[in-house]
Scaffold this motif. Structure first.
Motif, mmCIF file in Angstrom:
data_model
loop_
_atom_site.group_PDB
_atom_site.id
_atom_site.type_symbol
_atom_site.label_atom_id
_atom_site.label_comp_id
_atom_site.label_asym_id
_atom_site.label_seq_id
_atom_site.Cartn_x
_atom_site.Cartn_y
_atom_site.Cartn_z
ATOM 1 N N SER A 125 40.201 35.970 47.109
ATOM 2 C CA SER A 125 39.907 34.717 46.422
ATOM 3 C C SER A 125 38.574 34.855 45.689
ATOM 4 C CB SER A 125 39.853 33.560 47.416
ATOM 5 O OG SER A 125 38.820 33.788 48.339
ATOM 6 N N TYR A 126 38.346 33.997 44.715
ATOM 7 C CA TYR A 126 37.109 34.071 43.933
ATOM 8 C C TYR A 126 36.449 32.700 43.915
ATOM 9 C CZ TYR A 126 40.254 32.016 40.534
ATOM 10 O OH TYR A 126 41.172 31.211 39.921
ATOM 11 N N PRO A 127 35.109 32.665 43.767
ATOM 12 C CA PRO A 127 34.439 31.370 43.721
ATOM 13 C C PRO A 127 34.754 30.671 42.404
ATOM 14 C CG PRO A 127 32.849 33.148 43.499
ATOM 15 C CD PRO A 127 34.176 33.781 43.689
ATOM 16 N N PRO A 128 34.953 29.363 42.441
ATOM 17 C CA PRO A 128 35.359 28.655 41.229
ATOM 18 C C PRO A 128 34.348 28.766 40.098
ATOM 19 C CG PRO A 128 35.692 27.281 43.144
ATOM 20 C CD PRO A 128 34.956 28.477 43.612
ATOM 21 N N SER A 129 33.095 29.098 40.423
ATOM 22 C CA SER A 129 32.109 29.169 39.345
ATOM 23 C C SER A 129 32.105 30.518 38.646
ATOM 24 C CB SER A 129 30.718 28.899 39.928
ATOM 25 O OG SER A 129 30.450 29.867 40.924
ATOM 26 N N THR A 130 33.048 31.371 38.948
ATOM 27 C CA THR A 130 33.136 32.676 38.287
ATOM 28 C C THR A 130 33.287 32.495 36.790
ATOM 29 O OG1 THR A 130 34.312 33.498 40.224
ATOM 30 C CG2 THR A 130 34.391 34.868 38.267
ATOM 31 N N THR A 131 32.482 33.243 36.031
ATOM 32 C CA THR A 131 32.542 33.095 34.572
ATOM 33 C C THR A 131 33.488 34.119 33.960
ATOM 34 O OG1 THR A 131 30.220 32.559 34.742
ATOM 35 C CG2 THR A 131 31.091 32.887 32.541
ATOM 36 N N ASP A 132 33.392 35.365 34.416
ATOM 37 C CA ASP A 132 34.164 36.431 33.792
ATOM 38 C C ASP A 132 35.159 36.992 34.795
ATOM 39 O OD1 ASP A 132 33.517 39.803 32.727
ATOM 40 O OD2 ASP A 132 34.997 38.373 32.013
ATOM 41 N N PHE A 133 36.425 37.017 34.408
ATOM 42 C CA PHE A 133 37.452 37.445 35.347
ATOM 43 C C PHE A 133 37.889 38.883 35.168
ATOM 44 C CE2 PHE A 133 38.318 33.643 37.657
ATOM 45 C CZ PHE A 133 37.742 32.672 36.867
ATOM 46 N N ASP A 148 39.471 28.497 35.434
ATOM 47 C CA ASP A 148 39.779 29.872 35.850
ATOM 48 C C ASP A 148 41.148 30.304 35.361
ATOM 49 O OD1 ASP A 148 40.086 28.671 39.176
ATOM 50 O OD2 ASP A 148 38.467 28.121 37.811
ATOM 51 N N SER A 149 42.076 29.353 35.221
ATOM 52 C CA SER A 149 43.376 29.747 34.686
ATOM 53 C C SER A 149 43.198 30.342 33.303
ATOM 54 C CB SER A 149 44.321 28.533 34.606
ATOM 55 O OG SER A 149 44.533 27.974 35.869
ATOM 56 N N VAL A 150 42.367 29.681 32.497
ATOM 57 C CA VAL A 150 42.114 30.208 31.153
ATOM 58 C C VAL A 150 41.474 31.576 31.242
ATOM 59 C CG1 VAL A 150 40.782 29.855 29.055
ATOM 60 C CG2 VAL A 150 41.867 27.925 30.150
ATOM 61 N N GLY A 151 40.459 31.679 32.120
ATOM 62 C CA GLY A 151 39.753 32.949 32.263
ATOM 63 C C GLY A 151 40.683 34.062 32.714
ATOM 64 N N MET A 152 41.580 33.774 33.653
ATOM 65 C CA MET A 152 42.491 34.792 34.160
ATOM 66 C C MET A 152 43.452 35.245 33.073
ATOM 67 S SD MET A 152 42.048 35.777 37.301
ATOM 68 C CE MET A 152 43.606 36.420 37.831
ATOM 69 N N VAL A 153 43.998 34.300 32.326
ATOM 70 C CA VAL A 153 44.952 34.679 31.284
ATOM 71 C C VAL A 153 44.269 35.545 30.231
ATOM 72 C CG1 VAL A 153 46.390 33.800 29.420
ATOM 73 C CG2 VAL A 153 46.437 32.689 31.631
#
Lengths: 313, 290, 415
Positions: C207-215, C238-243
């Motif tokens: 799992s990752y912290p929700p404040s992660t900026t770069d995935f 994060d959905s945007v970041g992951m995609v």
């Protein structure tokens, strides 16, 4: 304030609280008052290290959450009664506060404040990863069935918080007026000079930090029972940290009554706004109050009263 | 060989991310690092910058980074004005530190709520031509979405560092931080200098905000995530050192990235702030501190 | 002649009087429905959209004569996405404002704190989107409008894994990644259980912290384990970041998606555009022809008109229809039992099937839907920078469950 007047007032408030629980059934008031009392306790606690001693703590939410999670952990593991958990939370908070006190040896002023912020974030990350208390998923704490002679559980929580807050105020007042308090004030005004004058600065700072930590842990201990679902986001809340600083500042940090006045004013306003205006304006009001008060009355309400008294003489 | 590939990419990703973090902290490096003003509302200004970039991008199709740079002078003026208020209320009377802190907290909330009232809570994103492409060097990738912010941030930091060391105003800013009285005796008005510096700090927020919205979606409360990071970077780097700030930002980015890749992302904040705590314990002046 | 005219007039008058009182104003003491809603804070985007839908319901009901002939009034306060505010608000609603009924706020964090209060007062509690809240409380008057199904935690991702298991050759490895937050972790736990049950082996589970900026580091770590399937449980940013990171890294896998919140939001869909192609994700309602329930188009038209300029999701496909529906259920129960008695309402809600804008709703014993209707949709042929394409069918095709299917799966995910 003379001793007799103070203790009399304290007793009167306590009795008033008890009477209230007998007379009023309406649960809303107890919920609202619980939140205001919690804020008062946090403000009084913060002021011990921040106002009396001059070391600003940005990480108040960390101590509060530690108290809350101590309750969660003990409740899940052993199901202990509330007073025991409150004591345990106080012990945990006090211990971490002690550690914070040692930190003041190396860091002063704003560096200390940043360190407290870092500490709160580290604690939050650890709790996030601690699966036993639910981690980031959160934990459900179901309301117990017993609530002594009170008509509902929240009434009991209210009385518990009232007792704790009054005790904290008493401790704070005793500290303020004592030799210890004068030592703390000396540290706040000029630590080097205080050390040179023979004030045992390290010991006093440790006492101050431990006391603050313990009181904040105690403030957080009943929280899981109040809110039923605890997760790191709501326990390590920015609002708790900001209120803990804002309330003493608005009330006045040098006197023990300052945080109480500030908490009642700000907390009360927040509660009223919450159920009337009901929109983004709630956050705006806190911001505006803060800016206005700080700009016009940097010494807080206590400062304003002092100035008025001086003018009258 | 998979490991080397992973490691190299993690380090590169960390460097690019760290570069972006530097953009969020450079304004604070001036305001807090040099002038000791605890402007906790700085991340809120960054969000305002992000919204400005979004508006210009979605309505007129401007490139967000250019929009940020174009908006910088406006932010400069706003920063100067804010400093005036702060000075009149606090610094003049000698009340700063704690009261100033509370003041900026209030400002932060006011900014956040104003954005909320004006634009609502929906996440905002921008469209850029380069956001979806990447450059590759062997097995290492440089996504432009991160590379462009890194480059801009580097340019910004270098530019400010040069400004501080070569121009009159820049050196006056460094001087007022060191010895205000001496500066006055040298004929410069310390208040004006500080005002200029504060304006400069807030102006960088315009650019940082534009970079932020290129990297991730933005809504008004996103600023809170950056409070800790920005202050940590300035302190870690050493108050007053631009070079230190940038290195500290890179370190933070790389540490976060490595922990994320090899240990597990949920521990990265603890590690990053743990590094900070360790530095404060061992060498409170920071890496390059004076 | 005069008699004829008189009779005609009399008949007309009688006919007029006999018309249903649909144009009539509801009269009498208003029926007050109380709730807290996240109008500020992290969940406010959805909360505000839900409120708009609920106000549309109130206006629709009042235009049609109210409930039991009385006008309906909504009494609500902003809980600011803070659980600590919820108990105070609900006790105020019940003890001071004296509302007749309460419904929940949006999200587990805001629903759970109200549970002890409603349980103590034995109130019917229709709830809006909280994952498996009632698993803890086991309250028999709790009703959840989110169509997760009788076992919400596993039903959530069951469709995703069933689709995977049905492919030939059957994929073998799964990577699970989740945001460090309540819903995502619960969804991931369910995914874990489903993966094990259907014989997949889990090669990445973090799992990752929700404040992660770069995935990109996260996605690279996932890629290093070479999974066939990637299940992501994430929140909007994060959905945007992951995609985006998945696209940049060039993540090679056969199926991607599962539990990504935010890919249902108009602004995000428009921004990600073609990056969405091929992703299979959960959803609750999409404008496919198989889901054209009576009333939903009219509702969406009203919502879209009301949402202009309010800074909320412009299309409103995700939460608003369900916010409208959970009040519809309440309204139908009141009309059906002709009372406001909590016990009667609860019994009615357990025993009946409701017709709402999101189709037929039937609750099981634990208050969740009797059958799961978590849709698995796949994005197809998404054009860049175009919001309107999502208003109609064809861009988000339904793959699961079978009875709502509108297209066949496009497998494997080519990226």
């Amino acid at each position: 304030m003379r001793n007799a007047v103070f203790w009399g007032a304290l007793a009167a408030v306590l009795v008033a609280g008890l009477v209230m629980t007998e007379v009023f059934d309406n649960e809303y008031y107890y919920n609202a008052l619980y939140v205001v009392l919690q804020g008062t306790l946090m403000a009084v606690a913060w002021n011990v290290l921040g106002g009396f001693t001059g070391y600003v703590n940005f990480g108040s939410a960390g101590f509060f959450a530690m108290g809350a999670y101590t309750t969660v952990a003990l409740h899940k593991a052993f199901g202990l009664p509330l007073p025991v958990m409150i004591a345990a939370a106080g012990a945990v908070g006090g211990l971490v506060g002690l550690g914070l006190g040692y930190l003041t040896l190396r860091l002063k002023g704003v560096f200390f404040a940043i360190a407290t912020l870092a500490m709160a974030i580290v604690i939050e990350t650890c709790v996030n990863n601690w699966a036993f208390v639910g981690g980031a998923k959160g934990s459900y704490i179901l309301t117990p069935d017993t609530h002594l002679w009170f008509k509902s559980y929240v009434q009991m929580l209210f009385m518990v918080m009232l007792v704790l807050t009054l005790a904290a105020i008493a401790i704070s007042r005793t500290l303020n007026a004592s030799r210890l308090g004068r030592g703390l004030a000396a540290i706040r005004d000029d630590e080097v000079a205080a050390e040179c004058s023979g004030v045992p600065t390290l010991r006093l700072k440790l006492v101050s930090a431990t006391l603050m930590g313990a009181m904040m842990g105690v403030a957080g201990a009943p929280f899981p029972f109040f809110v039923t679902f605890v997760d790191p986001v709501s326990a390590f809340n920015l609002f708790i940290a900001v209120n803990a600083i804002a309330m003493p500042m608005i009330g006045g940090t040098s006197h023990w009554i300052g945080p109480v006045i500030g908490a009642l004013l700000v907390g009360g306003t927040q509660e009223v706004v919450k159920v009337t205006v009901s929109s983004e304006l709630n956050v705006l009001i806190v911001g505006v109050m803060l800016v206005v008060f700080i700009t016009l009355a940097p010494q807080g309400i206590v400062g304003v009263v002092r100035r008025l008294r001086r003018r009258r003489r | 060989m998979l490991q080397a590939d992973l490691l190299a990419n993690a380090v590169v990703a960390g460097i690019l991310l760290g570069g972006f973090y530097a953009a969020t902290a450079v304004g604070l490096a001036i305001v807090f690092g040099q002038l000791d003003i605890v402007n906790i509302a700085h991340p809120a200004f960054i969000i305002v910058g992000a919204y400005v970039a979004w508006i210009l991008n979605s309505r007129y199709g401007f490139d967000p980074v250019l929009a940020g740079v174009a908006a910088a002078p406006l932010f400069f003026a706003a920063g100067a004005l804010l400093y005036r208020i702060y000075y009149l209320a606090f610094e003049r009377t000698g009340q700063e530190s704690l009261s100033g802190l509370a003041f900026f907290f209030g400002v932060m909330f006011i900014i956040e709520v104003s954005l909320l009232l004006a634009y609502g809570v929906d996440y905002r994103l921008v469209q850029t031509g380069y956001a979806e492409s990447k450059w590759s060097l062997g097995f290492v990738d440089f996504p432009l979405r991160m590379l462009v912010p890194f480059a801009v941030s580097l340019a910004l930091t270098v530019g400010i560092a040069q400004y501080l060391s070569r121009t009159f105003m820049g050196r006056a800013i460094q001087a007022v931080a060191q010895d205000r009285l001496a500066l006055q005796l040298m004929g410069a008005n310390p208040v004006r200098v500080k005002q200029w510096a504060f304006g400069l700090g807030v102006a960088t927020a315009a650019v940082a905000g534009a970079l932020l919205i290129v990297i991730q979606p933005v809504e008004p409360s996103v600023g809170r995530q950056f409070i800790g990071r920005a202050f940590a970077i300035v302190v870690l780097g050493g108050m007053g050192s631009m070079r230190g700030m940038f290195v500290a930002a890179l370190i933070l980015g790389v540490v976060e990235s490595l922990v994320s890749t090899f240990v597990g992302p949920s521990w990265s904040p603890a590690v990053a702030f743990g590094v900070l705590a360790l530095t404060l314990a061992i060498r409170p002046a920071g890496l390059f501190g004076r | 002649m005069r008699l004829q005219r008189f009779l005609t007039a009399a008949l007309a008058a009688l006919a007029f009087a006999a018309l249903p009182a649909s144009g009539a104003e509801p009269a009498g003491k208003p029926i007050k429905i109380g709730f807290s809603m996240a109008l500020t804070g992290g969940l406010a985007g959805a909360g505000k959209a839900a409120l708009i839908a609920m106000e549309i319901w109130r206006d629709d009901v009042n235009k049609a004569g109210g409930l039991l002939g009385r006008p309906v009034e909504l009494v609500y306060y902003d809980d600011a996405t803070q659980p600590a505010n919820v108990p105070g608000i609900y006790t105020k609603l019940l003890d001071v404002d004296k509302v007749d009924l309460v419904v929940s706020s949006y999200g587990t964090n805001e629903i759970a704190p109200a549970m002890p209060i409603v349980m103590r007062k034995k109130l019917v509690f229709p709830s809006l989107f909280g994952l498996a809240v009632n698993d803890e409380f086991k309250y028999d008057r709790y009703f959840q409008i989110m169509p997760a199904g009788p076992e919400p935690k596993t039903d959530w991702s069951k469709g995703f894994f069933e689709l995977a298991a049905a492919q030939k050759p059957k994929p073998k490895t799964v990577a699970i990644v989740a945001a460090d937050a309540e819903f995502a972790l619960n969804a991931a736990a369910g995914a874990r259980a489903n993966a094990k049950k259907m014989g997949f082996s889990i090669v990445y589970d973090k799992s990752y912290p929700p404040s992660t900026t770069d995935f990109t580091p996260v996605v690279r770590a996932i890629q290093a384990t070479n999974p066939d399937i990637v299940f992501v449980a994430s929140y909007p940013p994060d959905s945007v970041g992951m995609v985006k990171a998945a696209h940049e890294v060039g993540l090679k896998c056969k199926m991607f998606g599962g539990g990504m919140v935010g890919l249902q939001y108009a602004a995000i869909q428009k921004n990600l555009g073609p990056l969405l192609d091929g992703i299979i994700n959960y959803d609750f309602w999409v404008p496919e022809t198989t889901l054209n329930f009576p009333g939903v188009r009219d509702f969406l038209a009203k919502y879209q008109a009301a949402a202009v300029g309010k800074g909320v999701d412009p299309l409103g496909h995700y939460l608003p229809p369900y916010a409208y529906a959970y009040l519809q259920v309440v309204g139908e129960a009141i009309t059906g039992t002709k009372s406001l008695d909590q016990g009667k309402l609860a019994a009615y809600m357990h025993s009946h099937t409701f017709d709402t804008v999101i189709g037929k709703v039937k609750f099981g014993k634990n208050g969740e839907w009797a059958t799961s209707r978590v849709l698995e949709v796949q994005f197809r042929d998404v054009q860049p920078n175009d919001l309107e394409q999502f208003a109609g069918p064809g861009k988000r095709v339904v793959l699961y469950p079978r009875e709502w299917r509108s297209a066949e799966i496009d497998y494997p995910y080519k990226k």
